[in-house]
Design an enzyme around this catalytic site. Structure first.
Site, PDB file in Angstrom:
ATOM      1  N   HIS A 222       0.759  -1.207  -0.177  1.00 50.55           N
ATOM      2  CA  HIS A 222      -0.010  -0.035   0.067  1.00 50.55           C
ATOM      3  C   HIS A 222       1.072   1.320  -0.098  1.00 50.55           C
ATOM      4  O   HIS A 222       1.380   1.421  -0.999  1.00 50.55           O
ATOM      5  CB  HIS A 222      -0.949  -0.055   1.251  1.00 50.55           C
ATOM      6  CG  HIS A 222      -2.081   0.761   1.068  1.00 50.55           C
ATOM      7  ND1 HIS A 222      -2.416   1.906   0.277  1.00 50.55           N
ATOM      8  CD2 HIS A 222      -3.035   0.950   2.127  1.00 50.55           C
ATOM      9  CE1 HIS A 222      -3.454   2.394   0.631  1.00 50.55           C
ATOM     10  NE2 HIS A 222      -3.914   1.889   1.774  1.00 50.55           N
ATOM     11  N   HIS A 261      -1.795  -2.171  -9.413  1.00 48.41           N
ATOM     12  CA  HIS A 261      -2.689  -1.454  -8.446  1.00 48.41           C
ATOM     13  C   HIS A 261      -3.886  -2.299  -8.611  1.00 48.41           C
ATOM     14  O   HIS A 261      -4.405  -2.914  -9.743  1.00 48.41           O
ATOM     15  CB  HIS A 261      -3.389  -0.026  -9.024  1.00 48.41           C
ATOM     16  CG  HIS A 261      -4.160   0.753  -8.048  1.00 48.41           C
ATOM     17  ND1 HIS A 261      -5.130   0.930  -7.799  1.00 48.41           N
ATOM     18  CD2 HIS A 261      -3.306   1.710  -6.775  1.00 48.41           C
ATOM     19  CE1 HIS A 261      -5.353   1.471  -6.774  1.00 48.41           C
ATOM     20  NE2 HIS A 261      -4.532   2.116  -6.232  1.00 48.41           N
ATOM     21  N   ASP A 314       2.770   5.824  -6.118  1.00 51.82           N
ATOM     22  CA  ASP A 314       3.965   5.482  -5.757  1.00 51.82           C
ATOM     23  C   ASP A 314       5.175   5.839  -6.516  1.00 51.82           C
ATOM     24  O   ASP A 314       6.444   5.730  -5.912  1.00 51.82           O
ATOM     25  CB  ASP A 314       4.033   4.534  -4.638  1.00 51.82           C
ATOM     26  CG  ASP A 314       3.138   4.777  -3.389  1.00 51.82           C
ATOM     27  OD1 ASP A 314       3.105   5.902  -3.016  1.00 51.82           O
ATOM     28  OD2 ASP A 314       2.678   3.855  -2.699  1.00 51.82           O
TER      29      ASP A 314
HETATM   30  N1  ACO Z   1       5.616  -6.107 -10.528  1.00 48.54           N
HETATM   31  C1  ACO Z   1       5.442  -7.250 -11.049  1.00 48.54           C
HETATM   32  N2  ACO Z   1       4.296  -8.114 -11.371  1.00 48.54           N
HETATM   33  C2  ACO Z   1       3.346  -7.619 -10.762  1.00 48.54           C
HETATM   34  C3  ACO Z   1       3.210  -6.243  -9.835  1.00 48.54           C
HETATM   35  C4  ACO Z   1       4.541  -5.744  -9.904  1.00 48.54           C
HETATM   36  N3  ACO Z   1       4.459  -4.368  -9.374  1.00 48.54           N
HETATM   37  N4  ACO Z   1       2.112  -5.996  -9.274  1.00 48.54           N
HETATM   38  C5  ACO Z   1       1.330  -7.230  -9.677  1.00 48.54           C
HETATM   39  N5  ACO Z   1       2.226  -8.158 -10.514  1.00 48.54           N
HETATM   40  C6  ACO Z   1       1.555  -9.314 -11.092  1.00 48.54           C
HETATM   41  C7  ACO Z   1       1.525 -10.400  -9.890  1.00 48.54           C
HETATM   42  O1  ACO Z   1       2.819 -11.241  -9.898  1.00 48.54           O
HETATM   43  C8  ACO Z   1       0.543 -11.262 -10.443  1.00 48.54           C
HETATM   44  O2  ACO Z   1       0.945 -12.167 -11.282  1.00 48.54           O
HETATM   45  P1  ACO Z   1       0.434 -13.643 -11.576  1.00 48.54           P
HETATM   46  O3  ACO Z   1      -0.963 -13.513 -11.942  1.00 48.54           O
HETATM   47  O4  ACO Z   1       1.409 -13.983 -12.684  1.00 48.54           O
HETATM   48  O5  ACO Z   1       0.526 -14.279 -10.188  1.00 48.54           O
HETATM   49  C9  ACO Z   1      -0.461 -10.452 -11.189  1.00 48.54           C
HETATM   50  O6  ACO Z   1       0.314  -9.259 -11.462  1.00 48.54           O
HETATM   51  C10 ACO Z   1      -1.654  -9.949 -10.035  1.00 48.54           C
HETATM   52  O7  ACO Z   1      -1.082  -9.356  -9.117  1.00 48.54           O
HETATM   53  P2  ACO Z   1      -1.893  -9.330  -7.479  1.00 48.54           P
HETATM   54  O8  ACO Z   1      -0.804  -9.140  -6.435  1.00 48.54           O
HETATM   55  O9  ACO Z   1      -2.773 -10.731  -7.541  1.00 48.54           O
HETATM   56  O10 ACO Z   1      -2.687  -8.343  -7.726  1.00 48.54           O
HETATM   57  P3  ACO Z   1      -3.308  -7.268  -6.544  1.00 48.54           P
HETATM   58  O11 ACO Z   1      -4.339  -6.554  -7.207  1.00 48.54           O
HETATM   59  O12 ACO Z   1      -3.751  -8.159  -5.271  1.00 48.54           O
HETATM   60  O13 ACO Z   1      -2.214  -6.359  -6.173  1.00 48.54           O
HETATM   61  C11 ACO Z   1      -0.601  -4.606  -5.599  1.00 48.54           C
HETATM   62  C12 ACO Z   1      -2.067  -4.969  -6.268  1.00 48.54           C
HETATM   63  C13 ACO Z   1      -0.512  -5.326  -4.212  1.00 48.54           C
HETATM   64  C14 ACO Z   1      -0.456  -3.066  -5.588  1.00 48.54           C
HETATM   65  C15 ACO Z   1       0.626  -5.165  -6.615  1.00 48.54           C
HETATM   66  O14 ACO Z   1       0.544  -4.641  -7.799  1.00 48.54           O
HETATM   67  C16 ACO Z   1       1.807  -5.001  -5.937  1.00 48.54           C
HETATM   68  O15 ACO Z   1       2.442  -5.548  -5.027  1.00 48.54           O
HETATM   69  N6  ACO Z   1       2.525  -3.908  -6.346  1.00 48.54           N
HETATM   70  C17 ACO Z   1       3.767  -3.305  -5.944  1.00 48.54           C
HETATM   71  C18 ACO Z   1       3.620  -2.825  -4.867  1.00 48.54           C
HETATM   72  C19 ACO Z   1       3.065  -1.290  -4.767  1.00 48.54           C
HETATM   73  O16 ACO Z   1       3.483  -0.604  -5.552  1.00 48.54           O
HETATM   74  N7  ACO Z   1       2.133  -1.143  -4.092  1.00 48.54           N
HETATM   75  C20 ACO Z   1       1.402   0.440  -4.063  1.00 48.54           C
HETATM   76  C21 ACO Z   1      -0.081   0.282  -4.718  1.00 48.54           C
HETATM   77  S1  ACO Z   1      -0.452   2.026  -4.878  1.00 48.54           S
HETATM   78  C22 ACO Z   1      -0.864   2.314  -3.284  1.00 48.54           C
HETATM   79  O17 ACO Z   1      -1.451   1.592  -2.365  1.00 48.54           O
HETATM   80  C23 ACO Z   1      -1.025   3.860  -3.058  1.00 48.54           C
END
Ligand code: ACO
Length: 378
Positions: A222, A261, A314
């Site tokens: 987050h 996201h 971010d």
């Molecule tokens: N880099 C590479 N791959 C990613 C990323 C990333 N940043 N984010 C998601 N994916 C991939 C996952 O590995 C997953 O792949 P798979 O289907 O092959 O297993 C797929 O995309 C879906 O990911 P989930 O984690 O299931 O998606 P979710 O919607 O739950 O996650 C989240 C959203 C937690 C923000 C995720 O994108 C992430 O971890 N991002 C990096 C952390 C980040 O930047 N957080 C800030 C978010 S913005 C905010 O809160 C203000």
């Protein structure tokens, strides 16, 4: 029996209520606060005006804005006891300090147990004004310096920078900070707002709800991502290393912080504003490399856009703060300071038509196990 139950893991795609505070269209990359485009607010509004809009459901006229601004400035203080607590826990992470200090503020808030909408609004305004005092006091105490008194001539964003660095920011720097606060002010039922609403749904008070929000925002999935993006840029060090570094993470199955996201499946509309500021500030400060490193990372990530993994708010924020000389440990606290109005609005909406937020879990453990007295256990 369990096969008949559809589990919505992570509450993905679940609507839990209605809201009038913000509209998000994740596939169009659209964000509105009370109907107003985030782009207009970021470019044309002030933080004070945007907070007024969120809290009072309309844009203020000049007198209303002046009065509200004066109210925020008048609330820029924390009790000496809370300052003492900050000194006691100074070695903790700034978000832990903020969470602890906001919790302690409850003990001195005259409205703490009053959950009426009027009192909740008063508390939200107070905490919006107090959070920067906590964050800057802690940053200075940790560095062995004395906290500064607020400067009554400065608005929220400029005063934050003044209290952090001990000198008045340039108007350009103050405006960047202000834009950042505006962009972070509200974002629907994200994880931290949900946590705040869960607390409020038990008819707990705003301080408890905001403590829940701060604790939830802290995680790297987050609000913690900005700090991690900057760490990534520092680890990459030079533009030439960025491509290999990014590919290595992805090949290991890792995640690139600042990408992806839950709701936005195209670029987060807030990111473009911070991207521009990051580039401009980098050039002004003679440090274009952070923008170039992140641009290279973004380039490697381009194919992921087809899977809905795009830059989020971010991604550029961390390097922008870094260029302003802000230590990376307080990046998330900046997010939290900006978000207090949003959490307040979410809590007020929850109170207005409350229902206990209490989902269910499907039990998968053993059933009806015989209790064996301790002296008979192996
Ligand atoms: N880099 C590479 N791959 C990613 C990323 C990333 N940043 N984010 C998601 N994916 C991939 C996952 O590995 C997953 O792949 P798979 O289907 O092959 O297993 C797929 O995309 C879906 O990911 P989930 O984690 O299931 O998606 P979710 O919607 O739950 O996650 C989240 C959203 C937690 C923000 C995720 O994108 C992430 O971890 N991002 C990096 C952390 C980040 O930047 N957080 C800030 C978010 S913005 C905010 O809160 C203000």
């Amino acid at each position: 029996m369990t096969t008949e139950i559809e589990i919505k893991r992570g509450l993905q795609g679940v609507y839990i209520d209605k809201t009038q505070s913000s509209f998000i269209d994740g596939s169009a990359g659209k964000l509105l606060y009370r109907g107003y485009s985030i782009h207009d607010l970021a470019e044309k509004s002030t933080f004070e005006e945007t907070v007024y809009l969120l809290l009072y459901e309309k844009l203020p006229n000049q007198k209303e804005l002046n009065d509200f601004d004066a109210l925020l400035r008048a609330n820029r203080s924390i009790p000496p006891e809370v300052m003492q607590i900050i000194k006691l826990v100074k070695n903790a992470h700034p978000m832990d300090v903020l969470r602890t200090a906001v919790s302690a503020l409850a003990a001195y808030d005259p409205d703490v147990a009053d959950n009426s909408l009027e009192a909740t609004l008063r508390k939200g305004i107070r905490m919006t004004a107090q959070a920067p005092i906590i964050v800057t006091a802690h940053a200075r105490i940790k560095d062995g310096k004395e906290p500064l008194d607020p400067n009554p001539n400065l608005n929220q964003a400029a005063n934050f920078l003044y209290m952090l660095f001990g000198k008045e920011p340039t108007p350009a720097e103050a405006r960047i900070m202000e834009k950042d606060f505006i962009l972070h002010a509200e974002h629907g039922i994200n994880a931290s707002a949900f946590a705040a609403r869960v607390a409020a749904s038990t008819i707990s008070d705003l301080h408890s709800a905001i403590v829940s929000g701060i604790g939830t925002l802290k995680g790297p999935a987050h609000g913690g991502a900005a700090e991690e993006v900057m760490q990534m840029a520092l680890d990459i060090g030079e533009e030439d290393n960025a491509e290999q570094y990014t590919r290595d993470i992805l090949e290991r199955g890792g995640r690139i912080m600042g990408f992806g996201h839950r709701v936005y499946k195209v670029e987060d509309p807030r990111a473009q504003h911070l991207q521009v500021e990051c580039q401009t500030l980098g050039e002004q400060k003679g440090q274009p490399k952070w923008f170039r490193i992140l641009s290279k990372v973004a380039e490697v990530m381009e194919p992921y856009a087809s899977r809905g993994i795009c830059p989020n708010v971010d991604f550029w924020a961390g390097s922008m703060y870094h260029l302003m000389g802000i230590p990376k440990e307080i990046f998330i606290s900046i997010f939290a300071m900006g978000r207090i109005p949003g959490w307040t609005v979410q809590v007020m909406e929850q109170y207005s038509d409350n229902i206990l937020l209490r989902p269910l879990l499907v039990y998968e453990g053993p059933m009806d196990v015989e209790y064996v007295p301790i002296d008979q256990r192996k």
